[in-house]
Design a protein around this motif. Structure first.
Motif, PDB file in Angstrom:
ATOM      1  N   UNK A  74       9.027 -77.768  -4.371  1.00 50.12           N
ATOM      2  CA  UNK A  74      10.419 -77.359  -4.569  1.00 50.12           C
ATOM      3  C   UNK A  74      11.200 -77.419  -3.264  1.00 50.12           C
ATOM      4  N   UNK A  75      10.588 -76.975  -2.183  1.00 48.84           N
ATOM      5  CA  UNK A  75      11.276 -76.970  -0.894  1.00 48.84           C
ATOM      6  C   UNK A  75      11.529 -78.392  -0.396  1.00 48.84           C
ATOM      7  N   UNK A  76      10.515 -79.250  -0.444  1.00 51.86           N
ATOM      8  CA  UNK A  76      10.700 -80.639  -0.004  1.00 51.86           C
ATOM      9  C   UNK A  76      11.741 -81.351  -0.856  1.00 51.86           C
ATOM     10  N   UNK A  77      11.680 -81.172  -2.172  1.00 50.98           N
ATOM     11  CA  UNK A  77      12.644 -81.821  -3.062  1.00 50.98           C
ATOM     12  C   UNK A  77      14.057 -81.306  -2.797  1.00 50.98           C
ATOM     13  N   UNK A  78      14.190 -80.009  -2.604  1.00 53.48           N
ATOM     14  CA  UNK A  78      15.507 -79.440  -2.324  1.00 53.48           C
ATOM     15  C   UNK A  78      16.103 -79.962  -1.028  1.00 53.48           C
TER      16      UNK A  78
ATOM     17  N   UNK B 203      17.175 -92.382   3.792  1.00 50.41           N
ATOM     18  CA  UNK B 203      15.753 -92.659   4.026  1.00 50.41           C
ATOM     19  C   UNK B 203      14.968 -91.361   4.228  1.00 50.41           C
ATOM     20  N   UNK B 204      15.528 -90.427   4.978  1.00 49.32           N
ATOM     21  CA  UNK B 204      14.867 -89.128   5.160  1.00 49.32           C
ATOM     22  C   UNK B 204      14.775 -88.409   3.818  1.00 49.32           C
ATOM     23  N   UNK B 205      15.845 -88.473   3.021  1.00 54.46           N
ATOM     24  CA  UNK B 205      15.821 -87.859   1.688  1.00 54.46           C
ATOM     25  C   UNK B 205      14.736 -88.445   0.805  1.00 54.46           C
TER      26      UNK B 205
ATOM     27  N   UNK C 245       9.655 -88.078  -1.773  1.00 50.30           N
ATOM     28  CA  UNK C 245       8.346 -88.725  -1.903  1.00 50.30           C
ATOM     29  C   UNK C 245       7.216 -87.777  -1.538  1.00 50.30           C
ATOM     30  N   UNK C 246       7.422 -86.951  -0.501  1.00 48.04           N
ATOM     31  CA  UNK C 246       6.419 -85.954  -0.130  1.00 48.04           C
ATOM     32  C   UNK C 246       6.221 -84.922  -1.232  1.00 48.04           C
ATOM     33  N   UNK C 247       7.317 -84.580  -1.908  1.00 44.87           N
ATOM     34  CA  UNK C 247       7.223 -83.637  -3.031  1.00 44.87           C
ATOM     35  C   UNK C 247       6.404 -84.243  -4.178  1.00 44.87           C
TER      36      UNK C 247
ATOM     37  N   UNK D 295      10.434 -73.215   9.453  1.00 46.15           N
ATOM     38  CA  UNK D 295      10.271 -73.731   8.091  1.00 46.15           C
ATOM     39  C   UNK D 295       9.338 -74.935   8.083  1.00 46.15           C
ATOM     40  N   UNK D 296       9.494 -75.828   9.044  1.00 42.29           N
ATOM     41  CA  UNK D 296       8.611 -76.998   9.114  1.00 42.29           C
ATOM     42  C   UNK D 296       7.161 -76.594   9.343  1.00 42.29           C
ATOM     43  N   UNK D 297       6.940 -75.598  10.189  1.00 41.43           N
ATOM     44  CA  UNK D 297       5.569 -75.116  10.417  1.00 41.43           C
ATOM     45  C   UNK D 297       5.011 -74.505   9.132  1.00 41.43           C
ATOM     46  N   UNK D 298       5.815 -73.712   8.438  1.00 44.27           N
ATOM     47  CA  UNK D 298       5.364 -73.109   7.180  1.00 44.27           C
ATOM     48  C   UNK D 298       5.050 -74.185   6.140  1.00 44.27           C
ATOM     49  N   UNK D 299       5.891 -75.208   6.056  1.00 44.78           N
ATOM     50  CA  UNK D 299       5.638 -76.301   5.121  1.00 44.78           C
ATOM     51  C   UNK D 299       4.379 -77.074   5.514  1.00 44.78           C
ATOM     52  N   UNK D 300       4.131 -77.215   6.815  1.00 43.15           N
ATOM     53  CA  UNK D 300       2.900 -77.875   7.274  1.00 43.15           C
ATOM     54  C   UNK D 300       1.674 -77.073   6.857  1.00 43.15           C
TER      55      UNK D 300
END
Length: 143
Positions: A12-16, A57-59, A64-66, A125-130
């Motif tokens: 959800x976070x990556x897609x958002x 591209x980042x989006x 894609x990661x989601x 947030x990036x660390x938490x997602x990692x």
């Protein structure tokens, strides 16, 4: 939790965030103008929005990661060999971790608003997602 909460929160976070990048390819929303956007999100004081193609591209990478997270978690049908999906998941985890920990280096010379938001939100947030990505990848490796 590993098969439910971690992949759902990560997806959800990556897609958002990916969808936000699609919006940002065309507008500085929710900021009032491009200068406020670049100072707060881009880290520069020049008011020049990133190119639509690089932002898109980042989006695409984030969405894609989601999707990859859902495939690795076996929530949706998978495409390709398992080893490649796992490599992608570990790669996503590494990129998020590098952005999270290395993000503090980005504060050097960046706009003050970006430094503040990067310190309290973007990098943590990036660390938490990692951590979530690593959890999903490790759990899938053990299956």
């Amino acid at each position: 939790m590993v098969r439910t909460v971690a992949p759902v929160v990560l997806t959800i976070t990556l897609a958002g965030i990916g969808l936000l990048h699609f919006v940002w390819a065309f507008t500085p929303w929710p900021m009032k103008d491009a200068l406020t956007f670049t100072r707060t999100i881009g880290g520069s004081d020049d008011g020049v929005m990133p190119s639509a193609s690089s932002t898109t591209l980042v989006g695409v990478a984030l969405v894609g990661g989601a999707v990859l997270t859902l495939m690795v978690n076996e929530t949706i049908p998978a495409i390709g060999p398992k080893w490649l999906r796992l490599a992608g998941m570990y790669g996503l985890t590494l990129v998020l971790l590098v952005r999270g920990l290395g993000g503090y280096v980005l504060n050097s010379g960046a706009a003050e608003a970006f430094q503040r938001w990067n310190t309290v939100l973007y990098s943590p947030l990036c660390v938490a997602l990692a951590v979530l990505g690593g959890t999903v990848a490790t759990a899938a490796t053990r299956r």
